[in-house]
Scaffold this active site. Structure first.
Site, PDB file in Angstrom:
ATOM      1  N   HIS A   1      22.023  73.540  -2.994  1.00  0.00           N
ATOM      2  CA  HIS A   1      22.060  72.977  -4.526  1.00  0.00           C
ATOM      3  C   HIS A   1      23.339  73.636  -4.867  1.00  0.00           C
ATOM      4  CE1 HIS A   1      21.265  71.899  -8.523  1.00  0.00           C
ATOM      5  NE2 HIS A   1      20.222  71.106  -7.870  1.00  0.00           N
TER       6      HIS A   1
ATOM      7  N   ASP B   1      14.151  67.512  -3.096  1.00  0.00           N
ATOM      8  CA  ASP B   1      14.037  66.278  -2.393  1.00  0.00           C
ATOM      9  C   ASP B   1      13.425  66.467  -1.141  1.00  0.00           C
ATOM     10  OD1 ASP B   1      15.134  64.458  -4.345  1.00  0.00           O
ATOM     11  OD2 ASP B   1      17.234  65.110  -3.741  1.00  0.00           O
TER      12      ASP B   1
END
Ligand code: CMC
Length: 443
Positions: free
Chosen positions: A319, A377
């Site tokens: 991320h 996710d």
């Protein structure tokens, strides 16, 4: 729409960072601004006019694009707050409507405010009947995100009475319409793809329950929403509701900065979300797990992910901001177990595979060194698949949830008295001036 006062501290003239031009010795003191929490920022708004230099930051890795009071992320600690409330507490105790109110208005609602908000949202869930005809213009095998881009953008052709962005009431109506209609539009995209009739919204159901009803009910029999699945869906919506200035939110702000109407801006956000580096990752994770197929092949895929020349990445890992476990992934992992237990799935090979992949990657020096952890996710696809959603609907669910974040951020931008059109500059590396050569003298 957000009645709270700005919390940012005014610039402290004593606090500056000095920029020195080595060749001339010229110096400029740049003001430093502090937020309520988080790193300080160097205010470069007057940099060009005072120094003749621009900053260069493709991908905005070191750039704060706006002042915001909505969401805070501490990437090193793995913390996410909506309006100051930790995501774990909201996911545990609140519901999506409460969180939506919080994001939009700045405070948690009183019971009366919540009732009214839910009533307002519920009474905007239907779409103009003519809009339903759009669907038959799409191929049955169209990706539902393609349908979402088109149909949400088309809302601006239907709701002319809520496109004056300078009227706070119209902005509120447009915001409510978008939050309310998004599940209806998404469920219709699904129904169209499987050849079933559209199910009208039911305003007696809660937001997540109504979405499950519109997606999975058929007119010929009664459909009872499973409360465990509805709660899981509600939690997924909470976890995805906002995430400060990510790609799709920045897209919404940039589109809106020119004065474009909110329906068009949210359609732009949906387009940005679709990519596999952003919201499309949930779909990509499931495809990747299916491709890996068995635990014995995990080392091969981890090896490929570490090899840059392969172009392969572990989807659902890494991320831009989190350099620690994504707090949303932890909640998602627990929710995944709850959903599978409820559905009586004793053995879900993809979940076993995902947990083994996570274990191996988190022990690997490459992932440790680069601080690559599972993100939101990584587990969401397994839950959604167990609930009965096809893979292509995963990012659509993300879009439904993120709509409230997009509209909250869009409203905040419009209300900001210092708001300007977003207009970055560039480092030009093309030709210098040259003269036109007539066609017959070329080649
Ligand atoms: N697998 C293997 N290596 C990776 C991965 C990954 N998933 N993610 C990052 N890296 C490496 C990358 O190669 C780079 O190495 P080096 O420093 O040697 O060049 C380093 O880690 C930093 O990566 P980056 O691409 O410079 O970082 P970024 O902040 O630009 O990208 C990201 C962030 C999320 C796009 C990226 O981690 C990624 O592509 N992850 C997979 C896609 C994914 O799961 N996306 C969902 C993000 S969370 C939900 C959302 O925002 O929508």
């Amino acid at each position: 729409m957000d009645g709270t006062k700005t919390a940012a501290k005014p610039p402290n003239p004593a606090e500056t960072v000095t920029l020195v031009e080595n060749s001339s010795g010229r110096r400029w003191d740049l003001p430093v601004l502090s937020g309520t929490i988080g790193p300080k920022v160097i205010d470069v708004r007057k940099l060009y006019s005072e120094t003749g230099y621009f900053t260069f930051d493709p991908g905005y890795t070191s750039t704060g694009s706006c002042e915001s009071r909505i969401t805070y992320i501490d990437g090193d600690k793995g913390e996410l707050f909506y309006r100051g409330y930790p995501i774990e507490e909201l996911a545990e105790h609140a519901d999506f409507m409460e969180v939506s109110y919080l994001l939009l208005k700045g405070e948690l609602p009183t019971p009366e405010q919540k009732r009214k908000f839910e009533w307002d949202i519920a009474h905007h869930t239907m779409v103009h009947e003519q809009l339903t005809r759009f669907y038959s213009g799409f191929r049955r095998d169209a990706h539902p995100m393609a349908v979402m881009c088109g149909v949400v953008g088309a809302l601006s052709a239907f709701y002319h009475d809520s496109t004056d962005i300078y009227d706070p009431h119209q902005r509120e109506v447009a915001s409510y319409r978008l939050i309310a209609k998004m599940p209806t539009i998404a469920a219709m995209a699904y129904k169209y793809s499987v050849g079933q009739p559209f199910m009208y919204p039911r305003n007696d159901l809660k937001y997540a329950d109504n979405f499950l009803h519109m997606t999975f009910a058929v007119p010929c029999e009664e459909y009872r929403v499973n409360p465990v699945l509805a709660r899981a869906m509600d939690r997924i919506l909470i976890l995805h509701a906002d995430h400060e200035q990510n790609a799709s939110t920045s897209t919404v702000r940039l589109a809106g900065s020119s004065g474009a109407n909110p329906f068009a801006c949210i359609a732009a956000g949906i387009a940005s979300l679709w990519g596999p580096a952003h919201g499309g990752a949930n779909e990509a994770v499931l495809k990747m797990l299916t491709e890996i197929g068995s635990k014995s092949r995990i080392p091969e895929f981890v090896k490929r992910a570490k090899d840059k020349s392969s172009g392969f990445r572990l989807m659902g890992f890494g991320h831009r901001v989190y350099k620690n476990y994504d707090p949303r992934a932890a909640v998602m992992r627990r929710t995944c177990h709850e959903v599978l237990d409820e559905l009586g799935v004793k053995n879900e090979p993809l979940l076993d595979l995902a947990m083994e992949l996570e274990r191996i990657a988190l022990e690997d020096d490459y992932f440790i060194e680069k601080k690559l952890y599972p993100n939101v996710d990584f587990y969401s696809g397994i839950i959604l698949r167990a609930m009965g959603f096809p893979t292509s609907m995963f990012t659509v669910l993300f879009a439904i949830a993120r709509t409230v974040g997009w509209v909250a951020q869009w409203n905040e931008m419009i209300e900001d008295p210092g708001q300007k059109i977003g207009r970055p500059r560039q480092l030009y590396t093309g030709h210098q001036r040259r003269s036109y050569v007539p066609l017959h003298r070329r080649g």
